[in-house]
Design a protein around this motif. Structure first.
Motif, PDB file in Angstrom:
ATOM      1  N   UNK A   1     -64.406  27.534   6.124  1.00 39.52           N
ATOM      2  CA  UNK A   1     -63.928  28.564   5.511  1.00 39.52           C
ATOM      3  C   UNK A   1     -63.054  29.545   6.676  1.00 39.52           C
ATOM      4  N   UNK A   2     -62.335  30.109   5.980  1.00 43.87           N
ATOM      5  CA  UNK A   2     -61.557  31.132   6.961  1.00 43.87           C
ATOM      6  C   UNK A   2     -61.301  32.239   6.036  1.00 43.87           C
ATOM      7  N   UNK A   3     -61.072  33.823   6.697  1.00 49.75           N
ATOM      8  CA  UNK A   3     -61.045  34.751   5.533  1.00 49.75           C
ATOM      9  C   UNK A   3     -59.534  35.466   5.845  1.00 49.75           C
ATOM     10  N   UNK A   4     -59.029  35.925   4.764  1.00 51.88           N
ATOM     11  CA  UNK A   4     -57.937  36.940   5.070  1.00 51.88           C
ATOM     12  C   UNK A   4     -58.048  38.288   4.464  1.00 51.88           C
ATOM     13  N   UNK A   5     -57.855  39.147   5.347  1.00 51.11           N
ATOM     14  CA  UNK A   5     -58.296  40.498   4.754  1.00 51.11           C
ATOM     15  C   UNK A   5     -57.160  41.474   4.980  1.00 51.11           C
ATOM     16  N   UNK A   6     -56.998  42.609   4.370  1.00 54.61           N
ATOM     17  CA  UNK A   6     -55.957  43.573   4.441  1.00 54.61           C
ATOM     18  C   UNK A   6     -56.007  44.424   3.286  1.00 54.61           C
ATOM     19  N   UNK A   7     -55.101  45.489   3.195  1.00 54.90           N
ATOM     20  CA  UNK A   7     -54.624  46.288   2.070  1.00 54.90           C
ATOM     21  C   UNK A   7     -53.499  45.995   1.389  1.00 54.90           C
ATOM     22  N   UNK A   8     -53.566  46.672  -0.001  1.00 54.39           N
ATOM     23  CA  UNK A   8     -52.127  46.818  -0.602  1.00 54.39           C
ATOM     24  C   UNK A   8     -51.913  48.046  -1.020  1.00 54.39           C
ATOM     25  N   UNK A   9     -50.655  48.470  -0.818  1.00 51.46           N
ATOM     26  CA  UNK A   9     -50.146  49.830  -0.960  1.00 51.46           C
ATOM     27  C   UNK A   9     -48.906  49.896  -1.580  1.00 51.46           C
TER      28      UNK A   9
ATOM     29  N   UNK B   1     -60.041  37.824   0.933  1.00 49.06           N
ATOM     30  CA  UNK B   1     -59.768  36.506   0.595  1.00 49.06           C
ATOM     31  C   UNK B   1     -60.629  35.378   1.364  1.00 49.06           C
ATOM     32  N   UNK B   2     -61.270  34.496   0.711  1.00 48.43           N
ATOM     33  CA  UNK B   2     -61.903  33.361   1.371  1.00 48.43           C
ATOM     34  C   UNK B   2     -61.386  32.231   1.110  1.00 48.43           C
ATOM     35  N   UNK B   3     -60.729  31.489   2.021  1.00 52.06           N
ATOM     36  CA  UNK B   3     -59.940  30.228   1.879  1.00 52.06           C
ATOM     37  C   UNK B   3     -60.530  29.134   2.617  1.00 52.06           C
ATOM     38  N   UNK B   4     -60.160  28.129   2.074  1.00 52.63           N
ATOM     39  CA  UNK B   4     -60.393  26.917   2.738  1.00 52.63           C
ATOM     40  C   UNK B   4     -59.802  26.343   3.931  1.00 52.63           C
TER      41      UNK B   4
ATOM     42  N   UNK C   1     -52.391  28.385  10.690  1.00 54.23           N
ATOM     43  CA  UNK C   1     -51.807  29.738  10.936  1.00 54.23           C
ATOM     44  C   UNK C   1     -53.209  30.338  11.445  1.00 54.23           C
ATOM     45  N   UNK C   2     -53.109  31.603  12.375  1.00 50.38           N
ATOM     46  CA  UNK C   2     -54.232  32.152  13.125  1.00 50.38           C
ATOM     47  C   UNK C   2     -54.336  33.411  12.318  1.00 50.38           C
ATOM     48  N   UNK C   3     -53.610  33.724  11.209  1.00 49.79           N
ATOM     49  CA  UNK C   3     -53.416  34.865  10.778  1.00 49.79           C
ATOM     50  C   UNK C   3     -54.725  35.446  10.022  1.00 49.79           C
ATOM     51  N   UNK C   4     -55.551  36.456  10.360  1.00 56.23           N
ATOM     52  CA  UNK C   4     -56.657  36.956   9.495  1.00 56.23           C
ATOM     53  C   UNK C   4     -56.325  38.409   8.724  1.00 56.23           C
ATOM     54  N   UNK C   5     -55.371  39.008   9.181  1.00 60.05           N
ATOM     55  CA  UNK C   5     -55.122  40.262   8.625  1.00 60.05           C
ATOM     56  C   UNK C   5     -53.869  40.344   8.054  1.00 60.05           C
ATOM     57  N   UNK C   6     -53.386  40.846   6.790  1.00 62.37           N
ATOM     58  CA  UNK C   6     -52.141  40.924   6.197  1.00 62.37           C
ATOM     59  C   UNK C   6     -52.128  42.182   5.444  1.00 62.37           C
ATOM     60  N   UNK C   7     -51.169  42.978   5.426  1.00 65.81           N
ATOM     61  CA  UNK C   7     -51.387  44.217   4.363  1.00 65.81           C
ATOM     62  C   UNK C   7     -49.981  43.969   3.721  1.00 65.81           C
ATOM     63  N   UNK C   8     -50.075  43.997   2.270  1.00 66.82           N
ATOM     64  CA  UNK C   8     -49.081  44.103   1.386  1.00 66.82           C
ATOM     65  C   UNK C   8     -48.543  45.522   1.062  1.00 66.82           C
ATOM     66  N   UNK C   9     -46.950  45.549   0.864  1.00 67.80           N
ATOM     67  CA  UNK C   9     -46.704  46.787   0.498  1.00 67.80           C
ATOM     68  C   UNK C   9     -45.707  46.655  -0.568  1.00 67.80           C
ATOM     69  N   UNK C  10     -46.142  47.019  -1.762  1.00 69.29           N
ATOM     70  CA  UNK C  10     -45.210  46.720  -3.011  1.00 69.29           C
ATOM     71  C   UNK C  10     -44.174  47.798  -3.428  1.00 69.29           C
ATOM     72  N   UNK C  11     -43.231  47.354  -3.602  1.00 72.56           N
ATOM     73  CA  UNK C  11     -42.109  48.141  -4.286  1.00 72.56           C
ATOM     74  C   UNK C  11     -42.252  48.164  -5.744  1.00 72.56           C
ATOM     75  N   UNK C  12     -41.937  49.409  -6.081  1.00 73.51           N
ATOM     76  CA  UNK C  12     -41.900  49.977  -7.515  1.00 73.51           C
ATOM     77  C   UNK C  12     -40.867  49.034  -8.164  1.00 73.51           C
ATOM     78  N   UNK C  13     -41.181  48.582  -9.213  1.00 76.02           N
ATOM     79  CA  UNK C  13     -40.069  47.893 -10.357  1.00 76.02           C
ATOM     80  C   UNK C  13     -39.447  48.766 -10.962  1.00 76.02           C
ATOM     81  N   UNK C  14     -39.708  50.276 -10.834  1.00 73.82           N
ATOM     82  CA  UNK C  14     -38.561  51.181 -11.326  1.00 73.82           C
ATOM     83  C   UNK C  14     -38.788  50.837 -13.095  1.00 73.82           C
ATOM     84  N   UNK C  15     -39.494  50.274 -13.742  1.00 73.84           N
ATOM     85  CA  UNK C  15     -39.465  50.045 -15.175  1.00 73.84           C
ATOM     86  C   UNK C  15     -40.899  50.726 -15.565  1.00 73.84           C
TER      87      UNK C  15
END
Length: 889
Positions: free
Chosen positions: A20-28, A64-67, A92-106
């Motif tokens: 198992x490997x993990x991916x963590x981060x934030x969503x803003x 996230x816990x990923x295989x 991939x060696x990535x263990x951290x990723x921060x998502x930044x979502x754009x407003x849909x404007x709807x």
């Protein structure tokens, strides 16, 4: 300890070698505002892995816990924002990723979800679980699905709790399932029919009332798969004993759901102790009762004989049928009706050792009870739902209940100085009808009105008979000497209650509401009892001249008015109420008349602070009153048992008590943490208790209103933590009660406390075998006339695994060890197991079932009351070995 070692032996390789490997981060958001309850879905790009998901906490964090060795396509989404996609390669060696979502404007009134599914969706009062994310396809019934949902628990009686709060309304496709009880749903709805499970807090079936009505109901709504709609689905099952005579099982659960017509049928016939419906389930069927009516708190219940459960039995034969039909005549008018029929025949055998405590002495009794019980019940319920326009709703509900209880038993009671054998016969008929009518009107954005009227009628007729060749209750019963002592008792209680309430809700603004409540309760009751000795020469010795017998007419009225102010300060919501009650009662009986009138002001306060969508704390306070029912007000003697005589008290007034409770719950999916704590403190200043006189094993009880304070404290809670693919849960239940008991004219301060601590370890990964192991330690203490202590150790475990694709094996195990004050112990263990074969696409399934594998004969326990210490041995059903065949529709 052996089971724990075995469990660790099997689970250790899984822990050590799982990849198992993990991916963590934030969503803003694009403005760096963290988004709470955003969804993260990881879809594998290979077929050999499953979908993974996560939901952000109040700080926008996800985990996230990923295989390993699997490529994933990861999508972050939130309502009102554009999705963001991340492709994560296995190398991939990535263990951290921060998502930044754009407003849909709807800004849409309706949101269309583009993804295949979201594992969990959290809104203000609703949590939605997508079943596909938690099920592995081997589950048979809804109960097995619910047990895999985070924060959801199902007990052996079919009661469902979510984050420590009990589900009070069970719905299927938005409509009540057999009146809203959970047991029939969780034990009968097929698991493969479920699409989503919605948990709705503060549920109210009148949509526009939700903004003003602080409902305490927690509803669970089952969403079905599209392919299950407009088609009959369900299953049929039949079984016969293997090597055991007369074992049989027939079961059916058939369902049809269409936009206008819904039909559900459940049928069950068995003699293997499978409880489909018991009299305690009556309490879950709320038909005919309005939630807007203030119920009079009572302290007596003559329906005990019709609501007690016979769980531990030597023989059990049950027959059950239930039919639920709902039809939408139009978008404005819906009719729903259900009917339930249950017949249960049981034989019980109990060996009891009692120690009766007097002020300075004890009496020991050995007792053997063998009872044959026949219970028959029918419930028919009709509900009409009419909504002429979007701002008005009418609801009518009527329910008829008919119950019959026939008991024949033999009781052998022996002490050092005396022994008696009684033949007991008890026949109880109960008829009741309850109905209510509600009208709700939304006049404007600021004003809403509700009017509700409720009527309840019941007629209970217990007839009891005791036969013995020796006199009993000497000095109390006016017995005439005879070869056989035949005592006959007749009782009848007729009660009619009408409640009406008018409520006006004024929404001053978004943060301030004012509610007006005006209501009235009026009750009339007639209660009659008589005891007679039927002599061998066909004459009758009536006990009326010795003070036995009652003929009581009782009237009670409660006229009340109340004002409630609701205000909100940011995240802190409060509702303060003040009610003025004018109570009047009149009791007419053979000894004379008694009138009672009192005016009381009762305050209440409800407060809730919401830290975030997944964490809140609530506080409630009430000053409440309680009143005795007519049997407690009837001052003629009544024979209750072979060694107990009861005498009511016509001058009883109301009891009064303060009640405080606090409930805290938190769910953090980022940390895999679930926490809930409930505490209650009750202080009684006026208490209705029984004065007790004990002479040997004979008892005399009479109620009185006392002013000695009584205090009770309840604290229970649980904390669960997900650790990799496992969940560890710790729960505690603490009770403490301090009260005064008048025994043989001496007042004693009694204290009771009980503590139960439990530790549960289970798997929470749908691709692994299901394993659940629970250990619970219990302590009980009583101090009063004597000091008693009991300890218990309980282990409960279950295990199920699917192998060779089509085979599934299940094991359920429980044991309990009790230790009393003298360090004496008793022990029992029960093991049930089954082996099932069913091909994935085949409607036929075959199962070999073995209940009570080791053929345990009896269950042992200890208990104590104010003046009795008991050790019980209850005989149980012998081993059952059965072969069954099922057909899935």
């Amino acid at each position: 300890m052996l089971m724990i070692k075995v469990a660790l032996f099997f689970l250790l390789p899984i822990i050590c070698f799982s990849q198992v490997k993990t991916l963590r981060g934030t969503i803003s958001s694009e403005t760096d505002v963290f988004l709470e309850s955003a969804n993260v879905i990881a879809r594998p790009l290979q077929d050999k892995a499953g979908v993974r998901f996560a939901i952000t906490d109040n700080k926008g964090r996800y985990l996230l816990e990923l295989d390993k060795n699997i490529d994933y396509e990861i999508v972050a989404s939130y309502i009102g924002f554009k999705d963001e996609l991340l492709v994560l390669k296995s190398n991939s060696d990535m263990t951290t990723y921060n998502f930044k979502l754009q407003s849909s404007g709807e800004k849409l009134k309706e949101i269309v979800i583009k993804h295949e599914y979201k594992a969990i969706e959290i809104k203000k009062d609703t949590i939605t679980f997508n079943v596909k994310s938690f099920a592995n396809g081997n589950e048979r019934k809804m109960k097995e699905i619910l047990e895999k949902l985070p924060g959801v628990e199902v007990d052996k009686n079919g009661t469902v709790t979510v984050q420590g709060k009990k589900v009070t309304q069970m719905l299927v496709e938005g409509k009540a399932f057999f009146g809203g009880g959970s047991k029939l749903a969780v034990e009968n709805i097929p698991a493969d029919a479920l699409e989503k499970i919605e948990v709705i807090d503060n549920f109210n079936e009148v949509g526009f009332m939700k903004k003003v009505s602080d409902s305490e109901d927690l509803a669970m709504n089952v969403k079905l798969k599209e392919e299950k709609k407009k088609f009959v689905f369900g299953d049929l099952e039949g079984g016969l004993g293997v090597g055991v005579d007369k074992s049989n099982l027939l079961h059916s659960g058939l369902f049809y759901y269409a936009p206008k017509l819904n039909i559900s049928f459940i049928g069950d016939v068995n003699n293997i102790g499978k409880s489909t419906f018991t009299y305690s389930d009556l309490r879950r069927f709320t038909g005919g009762t309005s939630n807007y009516i203030i119920k009079k708190k009572t302290s007596n219940d003559l329906l005990y004989e019709l609501t007690k459960d016979n769980v531990d039995v030597v023989e059990n034969k049950s027959q059950f049928e239930a039919l639920n039909i709902s039809y939408n005549f139009s978008a404005k008018f819906n009719v729903s009706v259900y009917s339930i029929f249950s017949k249960v025949l049981t034989e019980t055998k109990n060996i009891i050792q009692n120690e009766y405590l007097e002020n300075n002495d004890q009496t020991f009794e050995n007792k053997i009870e063998i009872n044959n019980d026949r219970n028959t019940l029918n419930i028919t319920n009709l509900k009409l739902d009419y909504m002429p326009d979007k701002n008005q709703k009418w609801l009518y509900n009527g329910q008829f209940q008919l119950g019959v209880n026939n008991l024949n038993g033999v009781l052998n009671s022996s002490t050092i100085t005396n022994s008696n054998v009684f033949k007991t016969i008890s026949n109880t008929d109960n008829k009741s009808f309850k109905q209510y009518l509600e009208w709700h009107k939304n006049y404007s954005m600021s004003h809403i009105q509700t009017f509700a009227i409720h009527q309840f009628y019941e007629d209970i007729k217990p007839q009891n008979q005791w036969l013995t060749d020796k006199p009993f209750l000497m000095g109390v019963l006016p017995l005439e000497k005879d070869m056989m002592y035949n005592i006959e008792q007749l009782k009848q209680l007729k009660r009619n209650t009408i409640d009406a309430v008018f409520k006006h809700y004024w929404i001053i603004n978004n943060h301030n509401h004012l509610y007006l409540n005006i209501g009235n309760t009026f009750e009339t009751s007639n209660f009659e009892t008589s005891e007679k000795q039927l002599l061998s020469d066909n004459t009758i010795n009536d006990f009326i001249n010795a003070g036995f017998g009652n003929k009581t007419r009782y009237q009670f009225a409660d006229v009340y008015g109340g004002l409630e102010c609701k205000f909100k300060i940011r995240k802190w919501a409060n509702k303060v109420g003040l009610y003025y009650h004018w109570y009047n009662s009149k009791t007419e009986q053979l000894s004379g008349n008694y009138n009672f009138s009192r005016k009381i002001v009762l305050p209440q306060w409800n407060s809730e602070f919401e830290f975030n969508q997944s964490e809140k704390i609530t506080f409630n306070y009430k000053l409440e009153t309680n009143f005795s029912e007519v049997p407690s007000l009837s001052d003629g003697f009544t024979l209750q048992k072979y060694n107990l005589v009861y005498k009511g008290n016509a001058s009883l007034e109301n009891g009064k008590f303060h009640s405080f409770n606090v409930f805290y719950n938190k769910m953090n999916l980022y940390k895999g943490l679930w926490l809930n704590v409930f505490s209650n403190y009750t202080k009684r200043t006026s208490i209705i208790r029984n004065e007790v006189i004990v002479n040997g094993i004979n008892q005399y009880n009479s109620p009185f209103l006392g002013n000695d304070p009584e205090t009770s404290i309840l604290l229970n809670g649980s904390v669960a933590k997900k650790i990799y693919r496992f969940e560890l849960k710790l729960n505690a239940n603490l009770n403490w009660l301090s009260y005064y008991q008048k025994l043989n004219n001496v007042v004693t301060l009694n204290e009771r406390n009980a503590q139960n601590l439990g530790l549960t370890f289970r798997t929470v990964y749908k691709e692994w075998p299901n394993f659940n192991l629970r250990y619970e330690k219990g302590f009980s203490h009583f101090s009063g006339l004597t000091i008693s202590n009991y300890k218990s150790d309980a282990i409960n475990g279950n295990f199920d695994i699917t192998f060779f694709k089509f085979w599934s094996y299940k094991l359920e195990y429980q044991n309990l060890k009790n230790i009393n004050s003298n360090n004496q112990s008793n022990f029992y263990e029960i093991t049930n197991t089954s082996l099932r074969y069913q091909k994935k696409n085949s409607p036929f399934g075959f199962e070999l079932i073995c209940n009570n594998l080791f053929n345990i004969q009896q269950k042992n326990s200890y208990s104590f009351s104010d003046y009795v210490i008991s050790q019980q041995s209850a005989y149980i059903l012998p081993r059952v070995l059965m072969f069954s065949m099922g057909y899935k529709i």
